[in-house]
Motif scaffolding. Structure first.
Motif, short mmCIF file in Angstrom:
data_model
loop_
_atom_site.label_atom_id
_atom_site.label_comp_id
_atom_site.label_asym_id
_atom_site.label_seq_id
_atom_site.Cartn_x
_atom_site.Cartn_y
_atom_site.Cartn_z
N THR A 211 -61.41 -38.46 -9.00
CA THR A 211 -60.38 -38.44 -8.23
C THR A 211 -58.89 -38.61 -8.89
O THR A 211 -57.78 -38.05 -8.40
N GLY A 212 -58.93 -39.42 -9.91
CA GLY A 212 -57.73 -39.80 -10.68
C GLY A 212 -57.19 -38.34 -11.33
O GLY A 212 -56.00 -37.84 -11.17
N ASN A 213 -58.11 -37.70 -11.84
CA ASN A 213 -57.79 -36.27 -12.43
C ASN A 213 -57.18 -35.42 -11.33
O ASN A 213 -56.29 -34.39 -11.58
N LEU A 214 -58.06 -35.40 -10.18
CA LEU A 214 -57.50 -34.58 -9.28
C LEU A 214 -56.03 -34.61 -8.66
O LEU A 214 -55.06 -33.83 -8.65
N LEU A 215 -55.77 -36.06 -8.60
CA LEU A 215 -54.63 -36.42 -8.15
C LEU A 215 -53.61 -36.27 -9.00
O LEU A 215 -52.28 -35.84 -8.89
N GLU A 216 -53.78 -36.55 -10.44
CA GLU A 216 -52.61 -36.48 -11.52
C GLU A 216 -52.54 -35.05 -12.05
O GLU A 216 -51.40 -34.93 -12.65
N ASP A 217 -53.84 -34.37 -12.15
CA ASP A 217 -53.52 -33.10 -13.06
C ASP A 217 -54.09 -31.86 -12.23
O ASP A 217 -53.14 -30.97 -11.97
N TYR A 218 -55.07 -31.78 -11.39
CA TYR A 218 -55.52 -30.73 -10.73
C TYR A 218 -54.67 -30.04 -9.65
O TYR A 218 -54.28 -28.98 -9.72
N PHE A 219 -54.38 -31.12 -8.79
CA PHE A 219 -53.49 -30.37 -7.65
C PHE A 219 -52.04 -30.29 -7.94
O PHE A 219 -51.71 -29.19 -7.76
N PRO A 220 -51.38 -31.06 -8.96
CA PRO A 220 -50.13 -30.86 -9.32
C PRO A 220 -50.07 -29.30 -10.10
O PRO A 220 -49.22 -28.56 -9.91
N ARG A 221 -51.11 -29.21 -10.83
CA ARG A 221 -51.25 -27.83 -11.71
C ARG A 221 -51.38 -26.73 -11.18
O ARG A 221 -50.62 -25.52 -11.30
N TYR A 222 -51.83 -26.69 -9.70
CA TYR A 222 -51.86 -25.57 -8.94
C TYR A 222 -50.80 -25.67 -7.61
O TYR A 222 -51.24 -24.73 -6.65
N GLY A 223 -50.09 -26.68 -7.82
CA GLY A 223 -48.80 -26.52 -6.93
C GLY A 223 -49.59 -26.99 -5.37
O GLY A 223 -48.80 -26.57 -4.29
N CYS A 224 -50.43 -27.80 -5.49
CA CYS A 224 -51.18 -28.27 -4.18
C CYS A 224 -50.57 -29.99 -3.92
O CYS A 224 -50.75 -30.85 -4.72
N ARG A 225 -50.15 -30.00 -2.72
CA ARG A 225 -49.70 -31.46 -2.30
C ARG A 225 -51.07 -32.08 -1.67
O ARG A 225 -51.87 -31.57 -1.03
N TYR A 226 -51.24 -33.47 -1.90
CA TYR A 226 -52.48 -34.22 -1.23
C TYR A 226 -51.62 -35.50 -0.94
O TYR A 226 -50.90 -36.09 -1.28
N ILE A 227 -52.23 -35.68 0.31
CA ILE A 227 -52.24 -36.86 1.24
C ILE A 227 -53.42 -37.72 1.69
O ILE A 227 -54.19 -36.93 2.08
N ALA A 228 -53.33 -38.91 1.72
CA ALA A 228 -54.32 -39.72 2.13
C ALA A 228 -53.79 -40.61 2.91
O ALA A 228 -52.95 -41.63 2.67
N ILE A 229 -53.86 -40.43 4.44
CA ILE A 229 -52.75 -40.75 5.48
C ILE A 229 -53.28 -42.38 5.50
O ILE A 229 -52.26 -43.16 5.32
N ASN A 230 -54.56 -42.92 5.68
CA ASN A 230 -54.42 -44.47 5.55
C ASN A 230 -54.16 -45.29 4.51
O ASN A 230 -53.89 -46.59 4.64
N ASP A 231 -54.07 -44.55 3.33
CA ASP A 231 -53.76 -45.33 2.14
C ASP A 231 -52.35 -45.09 1.53
O ASP A 231 -52.03 -45.30 0.36
N ALA A 232 -51.66 -44.36 2.42
CA ALA A 232 -50.21 -44.01 2.23
C ALA A 232 -50.11 -43.53 0.68
O ALA A 232 -48.92 -43.68 -0.02
N ILE A 233 -50.95 -42.32 0.18
CA ILE A 233 -50.77 -41.74 -0.85
C ILE A 233 -50.12 -40.24 -0.50
O ILE A 233 -50.88 -39.65 0.60
N ASP A 234 -49.10 -39.78 -1.09
CA ASP A 234 -48.65 -38.52 -1.03
C ASP A 234 -47.98 -37.89 -2.23
O ASP A 234 -47.19 -38.57 -2.72
N THR A 235 -48.71 -37.09 -2.89
CA THR A 235 -48.15 -36.58 -4.16
C THR A 235 -46.91 -36.10 -4.24
O THR A 235 -46.32 -35.57 -5.18
N MET A 236 -46.15 -35.83 -2.98
CA MET A 236 -44.96 -35.29 -3.04
C MET A 236 -43.91 -36.29 -3.47
O MET A 236 -42.83 -36.01 -3.84
N TYR A 237 -44.33 -37.60 -3.26
CA TYR A 237 -43.49 -38.64 -3.79
C TYR A 237 -43.97 -39.57 -4.84
O TYR A 237 -44.99 -39.56 -5.15
N ASP A 238 -43.10 -40.32 -5.50
CA ASP A 238 -43.54 -40.88 -6.65
C ASP A 238 -43.73 -42.65 -6.42
O ASP A 238 -43.24 -43.38 -6.96
#
Length: 214
Positions: free
Chosen positions: A61-88
């Motif tokens: 999941t760390g690889n997806l969050l930090e490498d896979y999604f950004p590599r293909y220009g995909c934003r990821y949000i986990a609502i309850n955990d306040a994770i949003d790859t658009m923000y740092d």
């Protein structure tokens, strides 16, 4: 999740669900379809209720969050955990991933331990009783002899005791036209499984036994 997207005016292209699969398994069919769609640019945003819905293997999941999604220009949000790859502001994501994996492994150990303990006590935990038996309607976890199929089970035992192999037993059962276990379970409403031999030959396929079952 649908309301969350609707409120923001986001189009829901597809819903991916992997019911019945462990979150530790990153080869889940719908997860793989999701990743393929991300790679082919069919979707540019993935949303889950919480981070654990993406998976419980923290390295994957760390690889997806930090490498896979950004590599293909995909934003990821986990609502309850306040994770949003658009923000740092996702510093807690790795720790949540580790905790999710530890939780999943702990639950798995407890479940296996529970099954092992019940087995030692002679309690049957399977969904369908083994061939030759039925679940006791009056006592949970207890098996009773199925008088309709038990004679065939006794034959199988006697042949095996006499040193006969699975291929011999298979031939004898098929010569006697004894329906296979899948047929018995299906006709009694325990399962919907149809063997490949029944598909190939609806008339006689039920009499074909698999040596692995024997």
């Amino acid at each position: 999740l649908l309301d969350y997207c609707k409120e923001r005016g986001w189009e829901v292209t597809k819903i991916y669900q992997d019911d019945g699969f462990s979150g530790l398994n990153q080869r889940r069919p719908d997860l793989q379809r999701l990743l393929d769609d991300v790679k082919s640019k069919k979707i540019n945003l993935v949303i889950t209720k919480d981070f654990s819905r993406l998976g419980r293997n923290h390295l994957e999941t760390g690889n997806l969050l930090e490498d896979y999604f950004p590599r293909y220009g995909c934003r990821y949000i986990a609502i309850n955990d306040a994770i949003d790859t658009m923000y740092d502001n996702n510093e807690m994501a790795p720790f949540k991933g580790i905790m999710n994996e530890m939780y999943s492994r702990d639950i798995s150990k407890k479940v296996h331990s529970s099954y092992a303990m019940q087995a030692k006590l002679g309690i049957y935990t399977g969904t369908v009783a083994p061939f030759g038996y039925l679940k006791d309607p009056d006592k949970k976890g207890h098996l009773i002899i199925d008088e309709e199929t038990a004679p065939f089970m006794r034959l199988i035992f006697e042949w095996a005791k006499a040193g006969k192999g699975a291929n011999y037993i298979q031939r004898r059962l098929e010569e006697m036209k004894v329906p296979c276990p899948a047929w018995w379970s299906r006709t009694r409403g325990f399962r919907n499984q149809v063997t490949r031999w029944e598909v190939q030959d609806p008339e006689n396929g039920r009499f074909v036994w698999d040596t692995s079952i024997i």
